[in-house]
Design a protein around this motif. Structure first.
Motif, PDB file in Angstrom:
ATOM      1  N   UNK A  34       0.826  -1.203   0.000  1.00  0.00           N
ATOM      2  CA  UNK A  34       0.000   0.000   0.000  1.00  0.00           C
ATOM      3  C   UNK A  34       0.865   1.259   0.000  1.00  0.00           C
ATOM      4  N   UNK A  35       1.972   1.219   0.734  1.00  0.00           N
ATOM      5  CA  UNK A  35       2.860   2.375   0.779  1.00  0.00           C
ATOM      6  C   UNK A  35       3.492   2.674  -0.566  1.00  0.00           C
ATOM      7  N   UNK A  36       3.943   1.628  -1.258  1.00  0.00           N
ATOM      8  CA  UNK A  36       4.567   1.816  -2.569  1.00  0.00           C
ATOM      9  C   UNK A  36       3.535   2.294  -3.589  1.00  0.00           C
ATOM     10  N   UNK A  37       2.360   1.690  -3.597  1.00  0.00           N
ATOM     11  CA  UNK A  37       1.345   2.084  -4.574  1.00  0.00           C
ATOM     12  C   UNK A  37       0.819   3.493  -4.302  1.00  0.00           C
ATOM     13  N   UNK A  38       0.759   3.886  -3.043  1.00  0.00           N
ATOM     14  CA  UNK A  38       0.349   5.264  -2.743  1.00  0.00           C
ATOM     15  C   UNK A  38       1.346   6.247  -3.336  1.00  0.00           C
ATOM     16  N   UNK A  39       2.625   5.915  -3.251  1.00  0.00           N
ATOM     17  CA  UNK A  39       3.653   6.776  -3.820  1.00  0.00           C
ATOM     18  C   UNK A  39       3.644   6.806  -5.330  1.00  0.00           C
ATOM     19  N   UNK A 146       6.993   8.895 -12.435  1.00  0.00           N
ATOM     20  CA  UNK A 146       7.167   8.832 -10.982  1.00  0.00           C
ATOM     21  C   UNK A 146       7.924   7.568 -10.581  1.00  0.00           C
ATOM     22  N   UNK A 147       8.709   7.719  -9.546  1.00  0.00           N
ATOM     23  CA  UNK A 147       9.407   6.597  -8.920  1.00  0.00           C
ATOM     24  C   UNK A 147       8.860   6.429  -7.509  1.00  0.00           C
ATOM     25  N   UNK A 148       8.536   5.188  -7.129  1.00  0.00           N
ATOM     26  CA  UNK A 148       8.087   4.901  -5.768  1.00  0.00           C
ATOM     27  C   UNK A 148       8.770   3.620  -5.317  1.00  0.00           C
ATOM     28  N   UNK A 149       9.592   3.739  -4.275  1.00  0.00           N
ATOM     29  CA  UNK A 149      10.330   2.550  -3.825  1.00  0.00           C
ATOM     30  C   UNK A 149      10.295   2.408  -2.314  1.00  0.00           C
ATOM     31  N   UNK A 150      10.550   1.191  -1.891  1.00  0.00           N
ATOM     32  CA  UNK A 150      10.614   0.836  -0.476  1.00  0.00           C
ATOM     33  C   UNK A 150      11.914   0.094  -0.239  1.00  0.00           C
TER      34      UNK A 150
END
Length: 289
Positions: A34-39, A146-150
């Protein structure tokens, strides 16, 4: 006989010491997804590249979102990609998927400026040249992408306090615990260095050096009471794809008498939840203008 794929084997058995994830592990992974997809801030008709897709946690989450997106699943493991491809067929979403075998730092098969979003979860932790990987993420993104990473930030949590092993209290056999810990370091060296050679500040610096702008990083650090766990699962689990299982590390570092002493002490803490669970993770969001 097909050679063992360490990445696939770890995700499907060695990570959790069995075939199925425990409820708390499932909850944790869902929180990361959820955190990655929100980003990612997904929009209709986005093309999303999930680098190091594993078993598809992020990619299939995107396909199940309220917006219609196309997903490129990318991983070094051909076996994991095959499993993702089969799952896509079962879900009836194959027409919205592509599967590419590639390393994060060399995204062969992904054209320049061909995707709108790049996502990763626990990928850079295994990459030696993190700057090159981020440069590849930048290369394949379109302007406005956009880049979204964990990423886990192990440098903040290691070394563990004396008398702790994987968060559990083993103060009665601390010297034996140090030897078992040494077995993990020896087994994973030098690859294990990539897991502790960076922190959240490095992620920001490397993203900026790769051309990203509007960089936003959130660091979550928690120290919580340890949960009670199943001993056999812990004994047969491995902390990462490059490491032995706990049982293998014990056998490699302790004699039979020592192994019994260590396991008895650790098992008591595991089954009673005696200890503290320490975790530091970072979510990074960035854009390409």
């Amino acid at each position: 006989m097909r050679p063992v794929d360490q990445w696939c084997e770890w995700i499907h058995s060695r990570r959790q010491g069995g075939r199925e994830l425990e409820p708390d592990q499932q909850t944790e992974l869902e929180r990361y997804r959820q955190g990655v997809l929100a980003g990612a801030r997904l929009k209709d008709n986005d093309a999303l590249l999930d680098v190091g897709c594993g078993d598809g946690l992020i990619g299939f989450g995107a396909l199940e979102a309220d917006v219609r997106v196309h997903v490129v699943f990318s991983d070094v493991s051909a076996q994991l990609l095959g499993l993702c491809e089969e799952r896509a067929r079962q879900m009836g979403v194959s027409e919205r998927c592509r599967f590419v075998q590639a390393r994060a730092e060399e995204l062969t098969g992904i054209d320049d400026q061909s995707v709108d979003v790049v996502t990763t979860r626990s990928v850079l932790i295994y990459v030696n040249d993190k700057r090159q990987a981020l440069s590849e993420f930048f290369r394949v993104l379109r302007p406005g992408g956009r880049l979204s990473l964990f990423e886990p930030i192990n440098r903040r949590m290691l070394p563990e306090p004396t008398g702790c092993f994987w968060g559990w209290d083993v103060s009665a056999v601390a010297a034996l615990a140090e030897r078992v810990s040494g077995a993990f370091h020896r087994a994973g060296s030098p690859e294990v260095k990539t897991m502790v050679d960076f922190d959240e500040n490095d992620l920001v610096r490397l993203a900026e050096a790769s051309g990203f702008e509007a960089i936003d990083l959130h660091l979550n650090v928690s120290v919580m009471p340890a949960a009670r766990r199943d001993w056999d699962r812990i004994l047969n689990s491995s902390p990462n794809p490059l490491a032995p299982t706990l049982g293998e590390a014990i056998a490699a570092s302790l004699d039979r008498r020592e192994a019994t002493l260590f396991q008895d002490a650790l098992r008591l803490s595991v089954e009673t939840g005696r200890g503290k669970h320490r975790l530091a993770v970072a979510y990074l969001r960035a854009g390409k203008t």
